[in-house]
Design an enzyme around this catalytic site. Structure first.
Site, mmCIF file in Angstrom:
data_model
loop_
_atom_site.group_PDB
_atom_site.id
_atom_site.type_symbol
_atom_site.label_atom_id
_atom_site.label_comp_id
_atom_site.label_asym_id
_atom_site.label_seq_id
_atom_site.Cartn_x
_atom_site.Cartn_y
_atom_site.Cartn_z
ATOM 1 N N LYS A 46 16.462 13.705 11.680
ATOM 2 C CA LYS A 46 16.711 14.533 10.504
ATOM 3 C C LYS A 46 18.054 15.252 10.567
ATOM 4 C CE LYS A 46 14.431 18.353 10.558
ATOM 5 N NZ LYS A 46 15.452 19.400 10.743
ATOM 6 N N THR A 47 18.340 15.909 11.686
ATOM 7 C CA THR A 47 19.587 16.676 11.793
ATOM 8 C C THR A 47 20.804 15.763 11.691
ATOM 9 O OG1 THR A 47 18.439 18.272 13.208
ATOM 10 C CG2 THR A 47 20.839 18.344 13.198
ATOM 11 N N ASP B 21 17.181 22.380 4.508
ATOM 12 C CA ASP B 21 16.565 21.808 5.702
ATOM 13 C C ASP B 21 15.172 22.421 5.908
ATOM 14 O OD1 ASP B 21 16.216 20.434 8.071
ATOM 15 O OD2 ASP B 21 17.399 21.835 9.267
ATOM 16 N N GLU B 22 14.312 21.738 6.637
ATOM 17 C CA GLU B 22 12.942 22.208 6.939
ATOM 18 C C GLU B 22 12.258 22.692 5.663
ATOM 19 O OE1 GLU B 22 11.631 21.625 9.675
ATOM 20 O OE2 GLU B 22 13.075 21.751 11.314
ATOM 21 N N GLN C 101 4.409 18.565 9.178
ATOM 22 C CA GLN C 101 4.811 19.545 10.189
ATOM 23 C C GLN C 101 4.870 20.963 9.633
ATOM 24 O OE1 GLN C 101 7.779 18.204 13.283
ATOM 25 N NE2 GLN C 101 8.249 16.669 11.725
ATOM 26 N N ARG D 164 5.516 15.963 20.274
ATOM 27 C CA ARG D 164 6.534 16.516 21.180
ATOM 28 C C ARG D 164 6.733 15.587 22.383
ATOM 29 N NH1 ARG D 164 8.934 18.371 17.811
ATOM 30 N NH2 ARG D 164 7.335 17.377 16.551
#
Length: 688
Positions: A35-36, A220-221, A249, A625
């Protein structure tokens, strides 16, 4: 500017996400899908196509994320980014208010109140409307004011609620609080979003000015945006708006996040192009299949299936320890084993828990194995104030000349030994080059005052010192000499100490407006006593007395920097709540306490299942994770208060496809001579 090479760095859906810069775009970015990278390449691509920096606004949630995003764009483009706006929502709100707040009757040199200032103003506002602040939970009232201000609650709706705070007639207090902010030319944290919206809604020309300025907006997010943040974004965005998020998420509803904003976006911006990033660059196929199997049981979500080029992977190991002590031992031993057998360091391991209350047994196991660790998302169990208080009593009982620990407990709970008396005794100790305990003994037995002080204060202070020293001496005889309860174990004597000093009443007094906090802290003390009992009843423990116990605890509270150095700079295991682990990844992950009532948390079950889907998202975040290996433990029994209760496995475990799970069995000792030689050769190489 170096020309961007998309094909070498990005996959197909990522390239589409980067190059689609006109119109509304919804990027569903699954866990570990880059994503980043997509966001930074997208901004760099916009700059490459000639869009000016000043026309781009990128909004995110933390200053750290904003700095990282700006740094990576700078690295990609080689440009100075003086005009690009990469900001948190609240910092962006401040930027608008610095320019426009005078339209609302404030001056430009406004103050921003922190939580302490805000609670003080609420207290003053209560007094202004003739309500005593005593007995009012200021934090809860502040939350109520916040919900009213951002529009989550209306005063007219509160009368229907059963919450005493909601029915307490606090609307005049809220009006007085708002009036106070205006008089003091101050804003609270909510105002940083509420007031820009007010400016835009009351001044169309001002809104149009900002719309012309920021023609390209990215968020973002996006699944973590609140109702008020979405409202601000919706006002500002014209057509060229891109939001990036993953509804699977969304785990922050308790602080206002609304995952439904993803659905709202498609409704509010017709013609939205949706791009899914489903290739995961983090985890093995096994881990992703498990995550997909769990999250597919949520009804309110965007359909997607994560996949990985990292085919295969080791099965997920599920372990059912008898209790939390065995669970901690299992985690510690597996970490030690993997360190030796594979090329791993301590910081390659993440141990994830649903709540901070689960750290104690894991921390003790790490102590026993000399495993360095850090606690994220909370305070280490042994660093919590209430635990340090009781341990300080034990340390002073073991060694009364320990000035540091004596000062911690001399007036905890409060017993009338005030600061002036402590200062006088400290001066006496310094003068005689003795410990505080020795100086207190002099005061206790002195027929006349040993320092300048009115006689009545001297007599009262001496009586308090005598009472404190008698308490320590009696428990020294009790715990070290076993004077009156020779059959009692150390844990029983510690429990008697807690009762004698009446620590519960101390907590009630300290947290008289928050009885839940007082109870939680007392439960921590009960957990400490339970851990002492477990330790002293261990058949492998040859000396279950106070000195060995304190030596053991001293190791767990050692200086963090020294612990890293002692392990040769190999980092530390990350012991973290699942909430605090979001955005992190580890080669090996342990999910501890996968039991019904813990995850999903019993509160979500009590509330009729309204939050079970969020609990499942939390479990999904924990699974994703892990990069290479995942262990999950679910205890058969667990200590709660002074009782041991039976535990049921988390229902989420049944949602993992069975073929992905291997039930843990203890490894057999190495018997083959050749295999043993290989193992010890590997062990030797680790330390040379």
């Amino acid at each position: 500017m170096t020309k961007l090479n998309f094909e070498a760095e990005l996959n197909g859906p990522q390239i589409r996400a980067v190059k689609t810069i006109e119109g509304p775009v919804l990027i569903i970015a699954g866990a570990g899908s880059g994503k980043t990278r997509v966001i930074t390449y997208r901004i760099a691509h916009m700059l490459e196509t000639g869009i000016p920096q000043s026309a781009i606004l990128a909004l995110t949630f933390t200053n750290k994320a904003a700095r990282e995003m700006e740094s990576r764009v700078k690295e990609l483009t080689g440009k100075k980014l003086q005009s690009l706006t990469v900001s948190t929502f609240h910092a962006f709100g401040v930027r608008i208010l610095r320019e426009e707040i005078e339209t609302l009757g404030y001056r430009k040199n406004f103050s921003i109140y922190d939580e302490t200032d805000r609670l003080q103003l609420i207290k003053d506002s209560l007094r202004e409307v003739r309500i005593s602040p005593e007995g009012v939970d200021l934090y809860a009232l502040g939350q109520l004011f916040s919900n009213v201000k951002i529009g989550r609650l209306r005063w007219e709706d509160l009368a229907e609620k059963n919450d005493p705070l909601a029915r307490g007639g606090f609307e005049p207090v809220y009006r007085e609080y708002q009036h106070g902010l205006k008089i003091f030319n101050a804003l609270d944290f909510d105002d940083l979003l509420v007031l820009p919206i007010e400016i835009f809604e009351t001044s169309p020309e001002t809104l149009e000015k900002y719309r012309r300025r920021y023609r390209y907006i990215m968020v973002d997010e996006f699944q973590d945006t609140s109702f008020i943040q979405y409202r601000l974004m919706k006002l500002l965005a014209d057509r060229n708006v891109c939001v990036v998020g993953d509804d699977d998420q969304s785990i922050y509803s308790w602080r206002g996040a609304n995952y439904e904003n993803i659905l709202n976006f498609e409704r509010d911006f017709p013609g939205t192009r949706e791009i899914k990033l489903e290739q995961n660059y983090r985890s093995t196929t096994t881990i992703l299949e498990a995550a997909n199997g769990v999250i597919s049981h949520n009804a309110n979500r965007k359909e997607k299936t994560l996949w990985s080029g990292n085919e295969g992977g080791k099965p997920i190991e599920l372990f059912h320890p008898q209790n939390e002590s065995e669970e901690g031992d299992f985690i510690a031993s597996r970490i030690r084993d993997l360190l030796l057998r594979e090329k791993l360091t301590y910081d390659d391991f993440g141990v994830l828990i649903r709540t901070n209350s689960l750290t104690r047994s894991i921390e003790e196991a790490f102590l026993a194995e000399n495993i360095p660790y850090r606690v994220s998302g909370g305070t280490s169990f042994f660093q919590r104030k209430e635990i340090k208080d009781i341990l300080s009593y034990l340390r002073v009982i073991a060694n009364p000349d320990d000035d540091v620990n004596l000062l911690r407990i001399i007036n905890t709970p409060r017993r009338g030994i005030g600061k002036a008396l402590i200062a006088a005794v400290t001066g006496l100790a310094r003068k005689n080059q003795s410990s505080l305990w020795n100086a207190m003994g002099r005061v206790r037995h002195a027929p006349i005052p040993l320092f300048e002080d009115p006689t009545e204060t001297w007599d009262k202070g001496r009586a308090e010192i005598d009472g404190f020293m008698t308490l320590i001496e009696s428990f020294k005889a009790e715990i070290l000499g076993g004077s009156s309860h020779k059959g009692w174990r150390l844990s029983q004597k510690v429990r008697a100490l807690v009762e004698t000093i009446d620590y519960w009443s101390y907590l009630v007094t300290e947290y008289r407006k928050n009885d839940k906090m007082a109870r939680w802290k007392f439960l921590n003390i009960e957990s400490l006593v339970n851990s002492i009992e477990t330790w002293e009843t261990d058949e492998d423990n040859p000396d279950p007395t106070l000195y060995p116990y304190l030596n053991r605890i001293s190791l767990i509270t050692r200086n963090d920097e020294n612990s890293a150095d002692a392990e040769g700079g190999r980092g530390k295991v990350n012991l973290s709540t699942i909430h605090a682990s979001k955005g992190l990844e580890f080669p090996v992950v342990f999910i501890a306490g996968a039991e019904a009532g813990i995850i999903p948390h019993e509160r979500s079950l009590e509330e009729g299942g309204g939050d079970v889907e969020e609990e499942r998202r939390l479990f999904y975040v924990a699974i994703t994770r892990a990069r290479d290996k995942l262990f999950i433990s679910s205890c058969l029994k667990r200590r709660r208060l002074q009782n041991t209760v039976d535990c049921a496995p988390s229902p989420f475990l049944a949602e993992i496809p069975p073929h992905l799970i291997a039930y843990h069995e203890e490894e057999k000792p190495v018997e083959d001579l050749e295999e043993a030689e290989k193992f010890f050769a590997l062990l030797k190489s680790k330390f040379t």
